[in-house]
Design an enzyme around this catalytic site. Structure first.
Site, PDB file in Angstrom:
ATOM      1  N   ALA A  65     -31.056  -3.321 -25.346  1.00  0.00           N
ATOM      2  CA  ALA A  65     -31.579  -4.076 -24.210  1.00  0.00           C
ATOM      3  C   ALA A  65     -33.081  -3.851 -24.097  1.00  0.00           C
ATOM      4  O   ALA A  65     -33.625  -2.889 -24.657  1.00  0.00           O
ATOM      5  CB  ALA A  65     -30.904  -3.615 -22.916  1.00  0.00           C
ATOM      6  N   ASP A 107     -26.911  -2.664 -12.266  1.00  0.00           N
ATOM      7  CA  ASP A 107     -26.910  -2.900 -10.818  1.00  0.00           C
ATOM      8  C   ASP A 107     -28.041  -3.839 -10.390  1.00  0.00           C
ATOM      9  O   ASP A 107     -27.980  -4.429  -9.317  1.00  0.00           O
ATOM     10  CB  ASP A 107     -27.057  -1.564 -10.087  1.00  0.00           C
ATOM     11  CG  ASP A 107     -28.286  -0.791 -10.520  1.00  0.00           C
ATOM     12  OD1 ASP A 107     -28.421  -0.536 -11.740  1.00  0.00           O
ATOM     13  OD2 ASP A 107     -29.140  -0.459  -9.669  1.00  0.00           O
ATOM     14  N   TYR A 130     -36.433  -8.162 -14.910  1.00  0.00           N
ATOM     15  CA  TYR A 130     -35.424  -7.417 -15.683  1.00  0.00           C
ATOM     16  C   TYR A 130     -34.010  -7.773 -15.212  1.00  0.00           C
ATOM     17  O   TYR A 130     -33.141  -8.124 -16.024  1.00  0.00           O
ATOM     18  CB  TYR A 130     -35.678  -5.911 -15.530  1.00  0.00           C
ATOM     19  CG  TYR A 130     -34.531  -5.033 -15.977  1.00  0.00           C
ATOM     20  CD1 TYR A 130     -34.241  -4.866 -17.326  1.00  0.00           C
ATOM     21  CD2 TYR A 130     -33.745  -4.355 -15.043  1.00  0.00           C
ATOM     22  CE1 TYR A 130     -33.184  -4.051 -17.731  1.00  0.00           C
ATOM     23  CE2 TYR A 130     -32.688  -3.545 -15.439  1.00  0.00           C
ATOM     24  CZ  TYR A 130     -32.412  -3.397 -16.782  1.00  0.00           C
ATOM     25  OH  TYR A 130     -31.367  -2.596 -17.180  1.00  0.00           O
ATOM     26  N   TRP A 155     -28.560   3.897 -12.803  1.00  0.00           N
ATOM     27  CA  TRP A 155     -29.212   5.215 -12.695  1.00  0.00           C
ATOM     28  C   TRP A 155     -28.788   6.151 -13.833  1.00  0.00           C
ATOM     29  O   TRP A 155     -28.366   7.302 -13.615  1.00  0.00           O
ATOM     30  CB  TRP A 155     -28.884   5.863 -11.353  1.00  0.00           C
ATOM     31  CG  TRP A 155     -29.496   5.234 -10.141  1.00  0.00           C
ATOM     32  CD1 TRP A 155     -29.871   3.944  -9.965  1.00  0.00           C
ATOM     33  CD2 TRP A 155     -29.797   5.901  -8.891  1.00  0.00           C
ATOM     34  NE1 TRP A 155     -30.373   3.749  -8.697  1.00  0.00           N
ATOM     35  CE2 TRP A 155     -30.343   4.929  -8.025  1.00  0.00           C
ATOM     36  CE3 TRP A 155     -29.653   7.207  -8.435  1.00  0.00           C
ATOM     37  CZ2 TRP A 155     -30.751   5.246  -6.716  1.00  0.00           C
ATOM     38  CZ3 TRP A 155     -30.047   7.512  -7.137  1.00  0.00           C
ATOM     39  CH2 TRP A 155     -30.599   6.537  -6.295  1.00  0.00           C
TER      40      TRP A 155
HETATM   41  N1  LIG Z   1     -31.263   3.479 -18.057  1.00  0.00           N
HETATM   42  C1  LIG Z   1     -30.732   3.093 -16.903  1.00  0.00           C
HETATM   43  O1  LIG Z   1     -30.944   3.688 -15.852  1.00  0.00           O
HETATM   44  C2  LIG Z   1     -29.814   1.902 -16.875  1.00  0.00           C
HETATM   45  C3  LIG Z   1     -29.304   1.498 -15.630  1.00  0.00           C
HETATM   46  C4  LIG Z   1     -28.439   0.402 -15.583  1.00  0.00           C
HETATM   47  C5  LIG Z   1     -28.096  -0.258 -16.739  1.00  0.00           C
HETATM   48  N2  LIG Z   1     -28.629   0.138 -17.926  1.00  0.00           N
HETATM   49  C6  LIG Z   1     -28.254  -0.624 -19.114  1.00  0.00           C
HETATM   50  O2  LIG Z   1     -27.701   0.295 -20.043  1.00  0.00           O
HETATM   51  C7  LIG Z   1     -27.932  -0.188 -21.363  1.00  0.00           C
HETATM   52  C8  LIG Z   1     -28.494   0.937 -22.216  1.00  0.00           C
HETATM   53  O3  LIG Z   1     -29.739   1.334 -21.649  1.00  0.00           O
HETATM   54  P1  LIG Z   1     -30.519   2.632 -22.141  1.00  0.00           P
HETATM   55  O4  LIG Z   1     -30.838   3.413 -20.929  1.00  0.00           O
HETATM   56  O5  LIG Z   1     -29.787   3.278 -23.258  1.00  0.00           O
HETATM   57  O6  LIG Z   1     -31.856   1.935 -22.669  1.00  0.00           O
HETATM   58  P2  LIG Z   1     -32.861   2.362 -23.835  1.00  0.00           P
HETATM   59  O7  LIG Z   1     -32.889   3.844 -23.969  1.00  0.00           O
HETATM   60  O8  LIG Z   1     -34.111   1.615 -23.572  1.00  0.00           O
HETATM   61  O9  LIG Z   1     -32.160   1.784 -25.138  1.00  0.00           O
HETATM   62  C9  LIG Z   1     -32.188   0.435 -25.478  1.00  0.00           C
HETATM   63  C10 LIG Z   1     -32.168   0.352 -26.970  1.00  0.00           C
HETATM   64  O10 LIG Z   1     -32.159  -1.039 -27.338  1.00  0.00           O
HETATM   65  C11 LIG Z   1     -33.033  -1.183 -28.441  1.00  0.00           C
HETATM   66  N3  LIG Z   1     -33.474  -2.566 -28.580  1.00  0.00           N
HETATM   67  C12 LIG Z   1     -34.450  -3.199 -27.906  1.00  0.00           C
HETATM   68  N4  LIG Z   1     -34.577  -4.451 -28.368  1.00  0.00           N
HETATM   69  C13 LIG Z   1     -33.662  -4.606 -29.360  1.00  0.00           C
HETATM   70  C14 LIG Z   1     -33.330  -5.664 -30.230  1.00  0.00           C
HETATM   71  N5  LIG Z   1     -33.954  -6.848 -30.176  1.00  0.00           N
HETATM   72  N6  LIG Z   1     -32.339  -5.472 -31.128  1.00  0.00           N
HETATM   73  C15 LIG Z   1     -31.699  -4.281 -31.211  1.00  0.00           C
HETATM   74  N7  LIG Z   1     -31.987  -3.225 -30.421  1.00  0.00           N
HETATM   75  C16 LIG Z   1     -32.969  -3.391 -29.504  1.00  0.00           C
HETATM   76  C17 LIG Z   1     -34.171  -0.252 -28.132  1.00  0.00           C
HETATM   77  O11 LIG Z   1     -34.923  -0.004 -29.297  1.00  0.00           O
HETATM   78  P3  LIG Z   1     -36.507   0.310 -29.155  1.00  0.00           P
HETATM   79  O12 LIG Z   1     -36.597   1.624 -28.440  1.00  0.00           O
HETATM   80  O13 LIG Z   1     -36.944   0.353 -30.583  1.00  0.00           O
HETATM   81  O14 LIG Z   1     -37.094  -0.826 -28.376  1.00  0.00           O
HETATM   82  C18 LIG Z   1     -33.418   0.977 -27.634  1.00  0.00           C
HETATM   83  O15 LIG Z   1     -33.024   1.800 -28.703  1.00  0.00           O
HETATM   84  C19 LIG Z   1     -28.837  -1.413 -21.213  1.00  0.00           C
HETATM   85  O16 LIG Z   1     -28.052  -2.572 -21.270  1.00  0.00           O
HETATM   86  C20 LIG Z   1     -29.411  -1.271 -19.826  1.00  0.00           C
HETATM   87  O17 LIG Z   1     -29.752  -2.519 -19.281  1.00  0.00           O
HETATM   88  C21 LIG Z   1     -29.464   1.207 -18.032  1.00  0.00           C
END
Ligand SMILES: NC(=O)c1ccc[n+]([C@@H]2O[C@H](COP(=O)([O-])OP(=O)(O)OC[C@H]3O[C@@H](n4cnc5c(N)ncnc54)[C@H](OP(=O)(O)O)[C@@H]3O)[C@@H](O)[C@H]2O)c1
Length: 285
Positions: A65, A107, A130, A155
């Site tokens: 994402a 969320d 976002y 979160w």
């Molecule tokens: N973190 C939170 O608090 C939170 C809260 C609610 C929901 N979420 C959801 O949980 C999910 C996982 O989030 P996370 O916290 O693990 O985020 P993250 O650490 O930013 O991980 C996202 C990953 O997606 C990769 N990515 C970005 N663009 C891409 C593409 N075009 N093709 C393939 N991979 C790509 C990124 O690679 P690069 O680093 O190389 O860009 C990164 O490794 C997401 O859907 C997010 O919306 C997260």
């Protein structure tokens, strides 16, 4: 009875992100073949590449994402490209070969003005680019691959890098006092627990289109920060209250982000433990 084990293949996209890494780590003890795909292995915005990788009826857990919430306000094309087009590409490819998509959402698709935990079918109303881009991804999946499951969470932390827990630990070492907002309430969610939940979901033959999964309970960022200080043996009173009005960010944060896990439990999935217990476990290593 067959004398061989049918191994189910799970592809994890975004495998080097915060959540993706935990899904890979937690899958080690499962009887599934899990293949982690980093952004370099598979760019989800590239439909031809997505089709090539998803060529048989596997399960795909999409952890890829665009997650830079503030940057998205001025970088909408990139946010939509990954969060809408990327999700649509995965849905299209999955539907074409009978693969199953488990997609992670947020969320932030809600307005954050509720006074009770959000249910999966509550009206959405994102206040940020976002959140809107993630909602657009959800809608694309619902249209193109309606047997998918979208898991909204909130979160998320592991305690490393730049997440909230890691940041509080760093600030505790650097400053006497840390000011944290009291007027945003949500459910801190340990990525390892969410990963377990996603892997359990992957074992269910079918599930509703949208589910919510967070650690149980709710708190403010302020109380969460105090709990982190207490866990690491620092004085929680070094965390001082502030408000969102005093701590303005490019993308407004929801005041209320609590997601109801009722539907998650109703389909037989194990509820994620309480956020406080999960925080303790995360810091215990
Ligand atoms: N973190 C939170 O608090 C939170 C809260 C609610 C929901 N979420 C959801 O949980 C999910 C996982 O989030 P996370 O916290 O693990 O985020 P993250 O650490 O930013 O991980 C996202 C990953 O997606 C990769 N990515 C970005 N663009 C891409 C593409 N075009 N093709 C393939 N991979 C790509 C990124 O690679 P690069 O680093 O190389 O860009 C990164 O490794 C997401 O859907 C997010 O919306 C997260």
């Amino acid at each position: 009875m067959p004398d061989f084990l049918i191994v189910h293949t799970v592809l994890v996209t975004g495998a080097e992100g915060q959540l993706g890494r935990q899904v890979i780590r937690k899958s080690a003890d499962q009887e599934v073949e899990v293949v982690g795909l980093s952004r370099l292995d598979l760019d989800i915005t590239d439909l031809a590449a997505v089709r090539k990788r998803i060529a048989e009826p596997v399960t795909v857990i999409n952890c890829a994402a665009y997650t830079a919430v503030d940057r998205a306000e001025t970088d909408a094309d990139a946010a939509y490209s990954i969060n809408e087009t990327g999700a649509a590409n995965l849905a299209r490819a999955c539907a074409e070969v009978g693969a199953r998509l488990i997609h992670v959402s947020t969320d932030y698709v809600f307005s954050g003005t509720s006074e009770r935990p959000y249910e999966p079918d509550d009206p959405t109303g994102p206040k940020t680019v976002y959140g809107a881009s993630k909602l657009a991804g959800e809608r694309a999946i619902a249209e193109l691959a309606p047997t998918s499951t979208i898991v909204r969470t909130a979160w998320v932390y592991t305690g490393v890098g730049t997440d909230f827990v890691a940041t509080m630990r760093r600030l505790e070492a650097e400053r006497d006092v840390v000011r944290v907002v009291t007027d945003q309430v949500g459910s801190p969610t340990y990525a390892a627990d969410l990963a377990d939940g996603l892997l359990e979901l992957a074992e269910l033959a079918e599930a509703p289109l949208i589910l919510h999964a967070t650690n149980d309970g709710a708190t403010s960022w302020y109380e969460f920060a105090r709990a982190i200080f207490a866990e690491i043996g620092a004085d929680p009173d070094r965390v001082q209250p502030t408000t969102s009005a005093e701590f303005v960010r490019p993308a407004p944060r929801p005041a209320y982000s609590v997601l109801s896990s009722r539907a998650w439990g109703a389909v037989g999935l194990t509820p994620l433990r309480g956020w406080r217990e999960a925080l303790h476990a995360s810091l215990a290593g």
